[in-house]
Design an enzyme around this catalytic site. Structure first.
Site, PDB file in Angstrom:
ATOM      1  N   ASP A  91       0.424  -1.801   0.092  1.00 32.53           N
ATOM      2  CA  ASP A  91       0.206  -0.106  -0.033  1.00 32.53           C
ATOM      3  C   ASP A  91       0.938   0.914  -0.027  1.00 32.53           C
ATOM      4  OD1 ASP A  91      -2.823   1.336  -0.192  1.00 32.53           O
ATOM      5  OD2 ASP A  91      -1.924   1.676   1.886  1.00 32.53           O
ATOM      6  N   THR A  92       0.746   2.753  -0.817  1.00 29.43           N
ATOM      7  CA  THR A  92       0.933   3.981  -0.564  1.00 29.43           C
ATOM      8  C   THR A  92       0.220   4.372  -0.413  1.00 29.43           C
ATOM      9  OG1 THR A  92       2.238   2.806  -2.758  1.00 29.43           O
ATOM     10  CG2 THR A  92       2.777   5.085  -2.945  1.00 29.43           C
TER      11      THR A  92
END
Length: 201
Positions: free
Chosen positions: A81-82
């Site tokens: 996840d960014t």
């Protein structure tokens, strides 16, 4: 589905697929049912740095459940996840055009942080890493922000921009991982695979 996949990718992001392919890792995308909303909300009092690792763990957990429900062959599972962090505040994916314009206005002329958390599940063990990159964006005019939103590129991207696309010309400097800003830090991912005993090509 790729031939002879070596791991599952719990992400529909085409950028993460491209990056795994770049390093020669055959993989299969798990098309997981999406959770409600565009982004998992940040918990009250939750630090932005903790948020990105929690959401990556959540993706990995949902991937494991999906694998069991679908009776899929046992393979390592990779999730990531960014998020973009500005002054301690999480900027996720924009909900609509006005949200995208507001995010770009907030990021314009700033140095901000992009964190990508990577979680690998292999043989019931959890391996984790977080890539931290400092990104400097030049000041954008209102017209530039509007034109960029016209391109459609901001949507589905944390912070409403993609460094590998048109917004690459907005970025004056990065200190950290370019692939991490794209969505999957290759160095950290390779280190997790090595720790898990998974040989790279």
């Amino acid at each position: 589905m790729d031939h002879c996949p070596r791991l599952y990718l719990a992400s529909a992001s085409p950028r993460r697929r491209e990056l795994l392919t770049q390093v020669g890792l055959a993989h299969t995308v798990l098309h997981l049912p999406a959770p409600p909303g565009e982004d998992e909300p940040q918990w009250p009092g939750e630090a932005a740095a903790d948020y990105v690792l929690r959401t990556a763990r959540d993706k990995a957990q949902r991937g494991q459940i999906w694998m069991r429900e679908q009776n899929l062959p046992a393979l390592p599972l990779l999730a990531a996840d960014t998020t973009v962090i500005l002054d301690g505040r999480v900027l996720g994916k924009p909900a609509d055009r006005s949200d995208a314009v507001a995010m770009l206005a907030a990021l314009s002329g700033t140095k901000h942080e992009v964190r990508t958390a990577v979680v690998l599940v292999h043989e019931d063990r959890l391996y984790e890493a977080v890539s931290i990159t400092h990104v400097s964006m030049r000041a954008l005019t209102a017209a530039e922000r509007e034109r960029y939103c016209d391109s459609g590129e901001p949507y589905g991207k944390a912070g409403a921009y993609g460094i590998q696309g048109l917004a690459g010309s907005f970025i004056s400097h990065i200190d950290g991982s370019y692939s991490g800003v794209m969505g999957l830090p290759l160095f950290e991912t390779a280190e997790l695979l090595r720790r898990a005993g998974i040989a790279l090509p």
